[in-house]
Design a protein around this motif. Structure first.
Motif, short mmCIF file in Angstrom:
data_model
loop_
_atom_site.label_atom_id
_atom_site.label_comp_id
_atom_site.label_asym_id
_atom_site.label_seq_id
_atom_site.Cartn_x
_atom_site.Cartn_y
_atom_site.Cartn_z
N MET A 1 50.55 43.99 56.24
CA MET A 1 50.10 43.62 55.08
C MET A 1 50.61 42.53 54.30
SD MET A 1 48.59 47.57 54.38
CE MET A 1 48.46 47.28 52.78
N ILE A 2 49.54 42.06 53.55
CA ILE A 2 50.17 40.79 52.74
C ILE A 2 49.71 41.00 51.05
CG2 ILE A 2 49.95 38.17 52.29
CD1 ILE A 2 50.68 39.05 55.21
N LYS A 3 50.72 40.59 50.38
CA LYS A 3 50.75 40.83 48.81
C LYS A 3 50.10 39.73 48.19
CE LYS A 3 53.70 41.67 44.93
NZ LYS A 3 55.16 41.99 44.64
N PHE A 4 49.10 39.92 47.48
CA PHE A 4 48.47 38.98 46.77
C PHE A 4 48.24 39.37 45.15
CE2 PHE A 4 46.59 38.38 50.83
CZ PHE A 4 46.64 36.75 50.85
N VAL A 5 48.05 38.44 44.23
CA VAL A 5 47.98 38.86 43.05
C VAL A 5 46.32 38.79 42.82
CG1 VAL A 5 47.97 37.95 40.48
CG2 VAL A 5 49.83 37.63 42.28
N GLU A 6 45.66 39.92 42.27
CA GLU A 6 44.31 40.14 42.31
C GLU A 6 43.98 40.23 40.75
OE1 GLU A 6 41.34 43.44 43.80
OE2 GLU A 6 43.33 44.10 43.48
N ILE A 7 42.75 39.67 40.51
CA ILE A 7 42.05 39.90 39.15
C ILE A 7 41.22 41.23 39.14
CG2 ILE A 7 40.47 38.67 37.32
CD1 ILE A 7 41.78 36.04 38.41
N VAL A 8 41.58 41.71 38.17
CA VAL A 8 41.11 43.36 38.08
C VAL A 8 40.07 43.17 36.86
CG1 VAL A 8 41.21 45.72 37.77
CG2 VAL A 8 42.83 44.26 39.42
N ASP A 9 38.95 43.57 36.87
CA ASP A 9 38.04 43.46 35.78
C ASP A 9 37.73 44.81 35.06
OD1 ASP A 9 35.91 43.56 33.99
OD2 ASP A 9 34.33 42.68 35.04
N ASP A 10 38.47 45.16 34.14
CA ASP A 10 38.55 46.55 33.68
C ASP A 10 36.88 46.71 32.78
OD1 ASP A 10 41.15 46.88 34.24
OD2 ASP A 10 41.95 46.38 32.43
N THR A 18 42.60 41.65 33.85
CA THR A 18 44.03 41.83 34.19
C THR A 18 44.72 41.33 35.45
OG1 THR A 18 43.86 44.26 34.63
CG2 THR A 18 44.27 43.81 32.43
N LEU A 19 45.88 41.28 35.72
CA LEU A 19 46.32 40.76 36.98
C LEU A 19 47.12 42.07 37.57
CD1 LEU A 19 47.95 37.28 36.02
CD2 LEU A 19 45.85 37.76 37.00
N SER A 20 46.95 42.14 38.71
CA SER A 20 47.57 43.21 39.43
C SER A 20 48.01 42.98 40.54
CB SER A 20 46.68 44.35 39.50
OG SER A 20 47.16 45.58 40.14
N LEU A 47 40.23 35.11 31.18
CA LEU A 47 41.29 35.64 32.01
C LEU A 47 42.54 35.68 31.27
CD1 LEU A 47 39.96 33.66 35.36
CD2 LEU A 47 39.44 36.18 34.56
N PRO A 48 43.51 36.49 32.02
CA PRO A 48 45.06 36.31 31.23
C PRO A 48 45.33 35.19 31.13
CG PRO A 48 44.54 38.05 32.75
CD PRO A 48 43.44 37.23 33.09
N PRO A 49 46.44 34.96 29.83
CA PRO A 49 46.70 33.65 29.64
C PRO A 49 47.95 33.34 30.38
CG PRO A 49 47.57 35.43 28.03
CD PRO A 49 46.32 36.11 28.83
N ASP A 50 48.28 34.14 31.42
CA ASP A 50 49.40 33.71 32.33
C ASP A 50 49.09 32.86 33.33
OD1 ASP A 50 49.80 36.52 31.21
OD2 ASP A 50 50.79 37.24 32.80
N LEU A 51 47.65 32.56 33.26
CA LEU A 51 47.15 31.89 34.57
C LEU A 51 47.03 30.11 33.86
CD1 LEU A 51 44.27 34.06 35.76
CD2 LEU A 51 46.47 33.40 36.93
N SER A 52 47.11 29.41 34.62
CA SER A 52 47.08 27.84 34.37
C SER A 52 45.51 27.37 34.82
CB SER A 52 48.04 27.18 35.20
OG SER A 52 47.74 25.68 35.19
N ILE A 72 39.17 39.77 44.21
CA ILE A 72 39.43 38.24 43.84
C ILE A 72 40.67 38.02 43.72
CG2 ILE A 72 38.78 36.76 41.77
CD1 ILE A 72 36.28 38.00 43.40
N VAL A 73 41.37 37.19 44.19
CA VAL A 73 42.67 36.76 44.36
C VAL A 73 43.00 35.23 43.97
CG1 VAL A 73 43.44 38.56 46.02
CG2 VAL A 73 42.73 36.13 46.76
N VAL A 74 44.26 35.22 43.25
CA VAL A 74 44.71 33.89 43.00
C VAL A 74 45.10 33.19 44.14
CG1 VAL A 74 46.23 32.60 41.55
CG2 VAL A 74 45.40 35.01 40.50
N GLY A 75 44.52 31.90 44.28
CA GLY A 75 44.81 30.82 45.06
C GLY A 75 43.41 30.44 46.07
N ALA A 76 43.72 29.33 46.50
CA ALA A 76 42.33 28.59 47.18
C ALA A 76 42.32 29.38 48.65
CB ALA A 76 42.86 27.12 47.43
N PRO A 77 40.96 29.14 49.11
CA PRO A 77 40.70 29.77 50.07
C PRO A 77 41.69 29.23 51.28
CG PRO A 77 38.87 29.34 49.15
CD PRO A 77 39.82 28.94 48.30
N SER A 78 42.04 28.15 51.45
CA SER A 78 42.90 27.61 52.58
C SER A 78 44.23 28.15 52.49
CB SER A 78 42.73 26.15 52.53
OG SER A 78 43.50 25.52 51.30
#
Length: 94
Positions: A1-10, A18-20, A47-52, A72-78
């Protein structure tokens, strides 16, 4: 299993994102594609201000039998694909 940062729509009257952390089992990934709409949301300040503004987002679709999920995760598909295939070894024929 791989950990990613996901964007969650509350889900509320007004979308709040939010980020989770999310752990994705690479065995069940069926597709990875760019989530272009989220770049627009980022530019609009939704989106949260933590993101560039340079962040790229990917949609990761998994299927485990009869359950299909979309993340929906942070990062390019590649880069997401490389992370998912990091521990896989290939057998060279020769």
């Amino acid at each position: 299993m791989i950990k990613f940062v996901e964007i969650v729509d509350d889900v509320t009257a007004f979308s709040k994102f939010t980020l989770s952390d999310v752990w994705i089992n690479e065995k069940y990934v069926v597709s990875i594609r760019e989530a272009r709409d989220y770049r627009t949301l980022l530019r609009e300040g939704m989106l949260p201000p933590d993101l560039s503004e340079s962040h790229v987002f990917s949609t990761v679709t998994t299927n485990n039998g009869h359950v299909t999920a979309t993340h929906i995760v942070v990062g390019a598909p590649s880069s997401v694909a490389i992370k998912l295939n990091h521990d896989k070894k290939t057998l060279l024929k020769g």
